[in-house]
Design a protein around this motif. Structure first.
Motif, mmCIF file in Angstrom:
data_model
loop_
_atom_site.group_PDB
_atom_site.id
_atom_site.type_symbol
_atom_site.label_atom_id
_atom_site.label_comp_id
_atom_site.label_asym_id
_atom_site.label_seq_id
_atom_site.Cartn_x
_atom_site.Cartn_y
_atom_site.Cartn_z
ATOM 1 N N ALA A 98 35.829 65.521 38.259
ATOM 2 C CA ALA A 98 35.949 66.364 37.862
ATOM 3 C C ALA A 98 34.864 66.932 38.970
ATOM 4 O O ALA A 98 33.676 66.138 39.514
ATOM 5 C CB ALA A 98 35.249 67.491 36.901
ATOM 6 N N ARG A 99 35.114 67.965 40.760
ATOM 7 C CA ARG A 99 33.379 68.156 41.131
ATOM 8 C C ARG A 99 32.578 68.516 40.362
ATOM 9 O O ARG A 99 32.504 69.376 39.480
ATOM 10 C CB ARG A 99 33.844 69.090 41.997
ATOM 11 C CG ARG A 99 34.428 68.471 42.981
ATOM 12 C CD ARG A 99 34.898 69.129 44.630
ATOM 13 N NE ARG A 99 35.325 70.410 44.559
ATOM 14 C CZ ARG A 99 36.040 71.265 45.619
ATOM 15 N NH1 ARG A 99 35.493 70.306 47.053
ATOM 16 N NH2 ARG A 99 36.345 71.919 45.787
ATOM 17 N N LEU A 100 31.163 68.586 40.339
ATOM 18 C CA LEU A 100 30.191 68.998 39.839
ATOM 19 C C LEU A 100 29.427 70.047 40.680
ATOM 20 O O LEU A 100 28.685 69.491 42.217
ATOM 21 C CB LEU A 100 28.673 67.669 39.683
ATOM 22 C CG LEU A 100 27.629 68.664 38.989
ATOM 23 C CD1 LEU A 100 28.053 69.813 37.639
ATOM 24 C CD2 LEU A 100 26.753 67.494 39.021
ATOM 25 N N ILE A 101 29.109 70.914 40.255
ATOM 26 C CA ILE A 101 28.127 72.455 41.224
ATOM 27 C C ILE A 101 26.904 72.760 40.143
ATOM 28 O O ILE A 101 27.128 73.065 38.991
ATOM 29 C CB ILE A 101 28.774 73.603 41.773
ATOM 30 C CG1 ILE A 101 30.650 72.888 42.215
ATOM 31 C CG2 ILE A 101 28.169 75.080 42.003
ATOM 32 C CD1 ILE A 101 31.392 74.236 42.299
ATOM 33 N N PHE A 102 26.311 72.353 40.773
ATOM 34 C CA PHE A 102 24.963 73.009 40.385
ATOM 35 C C PHE A 102 24.228 73.806 40.211
ATOM 36 O O PHE A 102 23.749 74.600 41.502
ATOM 37 C CB PHE A 102 23.575 71.794 40.321
ATOM 38 C CG PHE A 102 22.741 71.951 39.448
ATOM 39 C CD1 PHE A 102 21.952 72.344 38.036
ATOM 40 C CD2 PHE A 102 21.302 71.146 40.078
ATOM 41 C CE1 PHE A 102 21.127 72.396 37.660
ATOM 42 C CE2 PHE A 102 19.951 70.987 39.363
ATOM 43 C CZ PHE A 102 19.980 72.000 37.655
ATOM 44 N N ALA A 103 23.795 74.911 39.934
ATOM 45 C CA ALA A 103 23.444 76.557 39.977
ATOM 46 C C ALA A 103 21.642 76.024 40.023
ATOM 47 O O ALA A 103 21.387 76.062 38.390
ATOM 48 C CB ALA A 103 23.581 77.475 39.117
ATOM 49 N N ASP A 104 21.077 76.287 41.005
ATOM 50 C CA ASP A 104 19.753 75.200 40.927
ATOM 51 C C ASP A 104 18.470 76.317 41.652
ATOM 52 O O ASP A 104 19.386 77.936 41.933
ATOM 53 C CB ASP A 104 19.842 74.338 42.334
ATOM 54 C CG ASP A 104 19.141 73.317 41.511
ATOM 55 O OD1 ASP A 104 17.688 73.546 40.754
ATOM 56 O OD2 ASP A 104 18.562 72.289 42.459
ATOM 57 N N ASN A 105 17.473 76.261 41.170
ATOM 58 C CA ASN A 105 16.063 77.198 41.421
ATOM 59 C C ASN A 105 15.744 76.369 42.867
ATOM 60 O O ASN A 105 16.369 75.779 44.071
ATOM 61 C CB ASN A 105 15.262 77.127 40.496
ATOM 62 C CG ASN A 105 14.989 76.025 40.323
ATOM 63 O OD1 ASN A 105 14.919 75.149 41.229
ATOM 64 N ND2 ASN A 105 14.347 76.581 39.162
#
Length: 313
Positions: A98-105
């Motif tokens: 699976a692809r990983l998307i990181f909601a970051d600051n």
């Protein structure tokens, strides 16, 4: 129909889940406790993201994982939990393909005087900024090694309906509607970029739909034209129909308040975001995806409507 796991169901996780299910995706909401009223088309799965086996199980069978986790705003918690959480998500996504998307600051850039761009070097400053830089290296190294396809979507301070920790929403609009002054832990007169939560969710979904060559890097979320916090709060007050009363907590009091509230006490090392203009360059995202972020007039209007309705419940 895509199969997507959303880890964390705070403001960004809720909005992302709502948008995904509205378009027909199969969404798995993952966290340590079951939230109320998750949207039709989503299911809940318990997992403590610091638990490797539970995280792997929660990633199984999906094609995309979107990490919207928000840990307690305490440096020792971040330093203990974030490296484990990131390692577990990388392992889970790797095993699930699976692809990983990181909601970051934006903490990993540290103190800057120029507009923030995605290619700025990672900082060693402070505790939370240095930790955010360390977990950036963690997912980037895993991507470069071919273990996972990973990407970070980075947003400045965000606001919107049901964002209790936002100085614009929970400490601003909600208090103005209750007849109280805004309570700001930060100076309010420097130019500062803010992101509307639905725009953050939209940007995360843009990367979920994006090609593989968009991964292995970071993207900044578009935002409305830059204003100061005071300007934004003054506009919010005008939409509500009240005077823009704003109380700013003096910097000297922050350590004292920190004796009672650790979270407030820990804002001290982040003063660099508020004692100078804090500008975010989202031109890379604008050129590749979209460039029509929500205006403050619309975003604040929807935020006011949410908190006004909450007062009558």
């Amino acid at each position: 129909m895509r199969k997507i796991a959303v880890f964390g169901y705070g403001a960004v996780g809720r909005e992302t889940t709502a948008k995904l299910t509205a378009r027909g995706d199969n969404v798995r909401v993952v966290q340590r406790y079951e939230p109320k009223n998750i949207p039709k088309g989503s299911i809940f799965q318990f997992a403590d993201s610091t638990d490797r086996d539970a995280t792997i199980a929660a990633c199984a069978g999906v094609d995309t994982v979107i990490c919207c986790i928000g840990l307690r705003y305490i440096s020792t918690v971040w330093q203990h939990d974030w490296p484990a959480v990131m390692a577990n998500l990388i392992d889970g996504c790797s095993l699930a393909n699976a692809r990983l998307i990181f909601a970051d600051n934006l903490y990993m850039y540290g103190p800057q005087t120029a507009p923030l761009t995605e290619d700025m070097p990672l900082t060693t400053y402070g505790r939370k900024p240095a930790l955010r830089a360390a977990i950036t290296k963690q997912w980037k190294s895993a991507h470069d090694a071919g273990r996972v396809r990973a990407v970070a979507v980075r947003a400045s301070d965000f606001y919107g309906p049901d964002v209790a920790t936002s100085v614009i929403s929970g400490f601003g609009v909600a208090r103005l509607l209750a007849g109280q002054p805004v309570l700001s832990p930060y100076p309010t007169d420097q130019l500062h970029d803010f992101v509307y939560v639905p725009d953050f969710a939209r940007a995360l979904i843009s990367l979920a739909d994006g090609p593989d060559d968009a991964y292995g890097q970071a993207w900044h979320v578009p935002h409305a034209p830059t204003r100061s916090l005071r300007d934004v709060l003054t506009l919010a007050a005008s939409l509500i129909g009240v005077p823009p009363r704003i109380t700013v907590v003096p910097a000297a009091l922050v350590p004292l308040i920190g004796l009672v509230s650790k979270e407030v006490g820990e804002t001290g090392e982040m003063r660099f975001q508020w004692n100078r203009p804090y500008l975010v360059d989202a031109s890379k995202f604008n050129a590749h995806f979209w460039n029509d972020p929500t205006t403050f007039e619309t975003g604040l209007g929807e935020t006011v409507a949410f908190y006004r309705a909450a007062l009558t419940e």
